[in-house]
Each structure stands twice: as C-alpha cells, then as structure tokens.
Motif scaffolding. Structure first.
Motif, short mmCIF file in Angstrom:
data_model
loop_
_atom_site.label_atom_id
_atom_site.label_comp_id
_atom_site.label_asym_id
_atom_site.label_seq_id
_atom_site.Cartn_x
_atom_site.Cartn_y
_atom_site.Cartn_z
N SER A 92 0.84 -1.19 0.00
CA SER A 92 0.00 0.00 0.00
C SER A 92 0.87 1.25 0.00
O SER A 92 2.03 1.21 0.41
N SER A 94 0.34 5.61 0.82
CA SER A 94 -0.53 6.68 1.29
C SER A 94 0.06 8.01 0.88
O SER A 94 1.24 8.27 1.14
N ARG A 114 -0.57 7.32 11.82
CA ARG A 114 -1.91 6.75 11.63
C ARG A 114 -1.83 5.38 10.95
O ARG A 114 -2.52 4.44 11.34
N VAL A 115 -1.00 5.30 9.90
CA VAL A 115 -0.86 4.03 9.18
C VAL A 115 -0.31 2.95 10.10
O VAL A 115 -0.81 1.81 10.12
N THR A 117 -0.25 2.76 13.53
CA THR A 117 -1.10 2.35 14.66
C THR A 117 -2.29 1.53 14.20
O THR A 117 -2.73 0.62 14.91
N ARG A 118 -2.81 1.81 13.00
CA ARG A 118 -3.93 1.00 12.48
C ARG A 118 -3.50 -0.43 12.20
O ARG A 118 -4.33 -1.34 12.19
N SER A 119 -2.21 -0.64 11.95
CA SER A 119 -1.72 -1.97 11.58
C SER A 119 -1.36 -2.84 12.78
O SER A 119 -1.15 -4.04 12.63
N GLU A 142 -0.95 8.15 18.67
CA GLU A 142 -1.93 8.23 19.74
C GLU A 142 -1.96 6.93 20.53
O GLU A 142 -1.65 5.86 19.98
N THR A 144 -2.85 3.48 22.18
CA THR A 144 -3.60 2.37 21.60
C THR A 144 -3.93 1.35 22.68
O THR A 144 -3.22 1.26 23.69
N LYS A 217 7.27 -5.59 12.54
CA LYS A 217 7.06 -4.34 11.79
C LYS A 217 8.26 -3.43 12.01
O LYS A 217 8.96 -3.56 13.03
N HIS A 313 5.11 -0.79 2.73
CA HIS A 313 4.11 0.27 2.88
C HIS A 313 4.85 1.61 2.82
O HIS A 313 5.93 1.75 3.39
#
Length: 328
Positions: A92, A94, A114-115, A117-119, A142, A144, A217, A313
C-alpha cells in the motif's frame, strides 16, 4: 407525509424533533453528520431502534437532505497511491497533499503514525529507526489499546545532540503507545569492524539484536546525502567522508545509516564496517516495512529505496509521488 409523527416500524414513535428541524429525518441526519453522534447514540436520543436510524439516514440521502461528495483532490491522491503501489510493488501507499508552507516531515510523520497504529496487533515487535520524519511520527502517535507491544531501537545511538536521535524516537513512540521500550545501548558507528564484532558478542547486545531480528514491523525514513541532510547533521559521518561516498561510491541515499546506490543495492561506504544497527538484509526480512519520506531533495534517494524493495508500505506527499512517477 408528516414524518414528525411517523411510526418507526418497530412499534415505537420517535421523539418530536426540535422546532428548527422539519422532521425526524432531518434531525437524525444533523445528529449523525454534523454532531457526529453514532447511530446507537442517535437511537437512544430519539427513543427508537438503530435500524430506524439507519432508515432515516438512507431516507435523508434519497430525498436530497444529505448530499455526499468526494473531493476531487482526494480522488487524485487515491489514484497516486494506487499507481505508486503498482509501480513499486508495494502492499500500500498513502499520499498526503503537498502544502508548500507546511513542514513536510511533520505532515508525513502524522500520516505514518496513523498508518502504523492502524496496523498494530497484540504481540507486535516494532523496530524504529531515526530522523525528523520518524520523530514526527512518534510525536503524533496516539495511545492504543493493543496489548503486548514492544518498540525496539534498530540503530545504535548517536553522539549528536540533534533532537531526532535514535534513542529519542524509540522512547517517545513507546511512551505514546504505552509499549515496552528496548533501546540499543551502543554507538551508531565504531572505528573498526574488529571492535564492532567484539562488542556485538556481549550477551546483552546479542539479546537485543535477536529482538531486532524478530521484529514484525519496522518504521524508517530515507535520507539524502547533501551537506544539510539529516544524515550529515547526525554527526555519524564527517562531511568530507560523506562527500567521498557520493563521489567515489555513487551513493544516492541512506537507510538507517546504510548507504545505497540508484538500484537500492548496498554501497561499501567508508563507515560500513563500523555501523552498529540492523542490516539492509535483515530489514528486508521484516514482514511489514513502513517507509515515510518526501521532499524534492530526496527524490533520487527515495526512488533508490523503493527500487531496492525495502518498503512494503509507503507514506509520502503528492509532489514527491508525482516526481517519482514522472520517470518511466
């Protein structure tokens, strides 16, 4: 039909809307789209079921009370993202809008946070590099609720007083996410291969490198090699040595202290034997590799990094994306 008194179909009548709203459909649409209440909250507020709220919102769109429009600029960035991912074989990409007067590192860092933390999933081990963009990502992250996270420093520490030092990036991100922090207590560059090899035999460092190689990661940036670059200001390498690497080794960019050529292949730079940190080979083994980089000066370096397959990514800005895609 006067929807002020319309039954919801579930045996309950909705509460009467305030006088400024024509009917309950307009009121529900306002609560959802303007006040940003959830459908469950609206249902409780109106005294109806969630299914009724969903019907109200659908009715609002059908009747033209609510019109949903996708901004053309957003569509353009989505197209850039997909084209970048296809061109460079990414899972991906962004793309954030380029703003001439806004610091690119801060905006890319916020997007990367954002990318990332969403993962995240429970048990993740996240390797963290260093640099201005990575520091901005750490600051923007932020808290989690993902459990059992470990943040590990993947590059040795710099003697520089710069605020983008490796240990600061790692510590700050771990604090933001409420994760375990593992810093790498060794210099980023040593004076010889022999000294480095002896140091890495220390049990504590062997355990740390074992953790680095277990990373699920990793987040890193890409640096250019100019005299005003982050790499130059990190004091990891002397200015004359950096100039030599560009001139004699055709180095185009740097990833976590490792120099690469235009294909992304490692360059045998003057400091390579003394670098303490993750290797490019080990970097490629990390399943999820988030690269955040942008800016006109970095185009050549970023293209080299993507060509080398170091990222899965990618986060960048629209001006950088367009420049990367301008070369066939």
């Amino acid at each position: 039909m006067d929807r002020k008194t319309t039954s919801t179909g579930d045996g309950r009548n909705p509460a009467a809307p305030p006088p400024e709203f024509d009917d309950v459909v307009v009121w529900a649409a306002w609560l959802y789209y303007v006040d940003e209440m959830t459908q469950a909250e609206i249902a409780q507020h109106l005294g109806v079921s969630r299914a009724s709220v969903a019907n109200y919102l659908q009715d609002a769109r059908r009747s033209g009370v609510v019109t949903i429009r996708v901004d053309g600029g957003t569509l353009e960035h989505v197209t850039l993202s997909r084209t970048l991912a296809e061109r460079f074989g990414l899972a991906s990409a962004s793309v954030v809008p380029a703003l001439p007067d806004a610091p690119v590192d801060d905006r890319l860092g916020a997007a990367a946070a954002r990318v990332l933390t969403r993962s995240l999933v429970p048990g993740d081990i996240v390797g963290v590099a260093w640099g201005r963009t990575i520091l901005a990502a750490a600051r923007a992250a932020e808290p989690t609720s993902v459990a059992d996270l470990t943040i590990v420093q993947v590059s040795g520490s710099s003697a520089s007083s710069a605020d983008f030092a490796p240990e600061l990036c790692t510590t700050l991100l771990a604090n933001q996410l409420g994760a375990r922090c593992v810093n790498l207590h060794a210099p980023a560059v040593l004076s010889s291969r022999d000294l480095k090899e002896r140091l890495l035999e220390e049990p504590s460092l062997k355990r740390q490198f074992g953790l680095i190689r277990s990373a699920t990661k990793i987040a890193f940036g890409v640096g250019e090699l100019g005299p005003e670059s982050t790499f130059a200001k990190s004091e990891m390498i002397a200015a004359e040595t950096l100039a030599e690497a560009r001139r004699d080794f055709d180095a185009k960019g740097v990833i976590i202290g490792r120099m690469i050529d235009h294909r992304g292949a490692p360059v045998a730079s003057p400091i390579e034997d003394g670098i303490v940190g993750i290797s490019l080979e080990d970097l490629r083994r990390v399943p999820y590799r988030l690269c955040a980089a942008g800016g006109v000066k970095k185009i050549e370096a970023i293209r080299a990094a993507l060509a080398g397959g170091y990222a899965t990514h990618f986060v960048t800005d629209s001006a950088t994306a367009e420049a990367l895609l301008s070369v066939p």
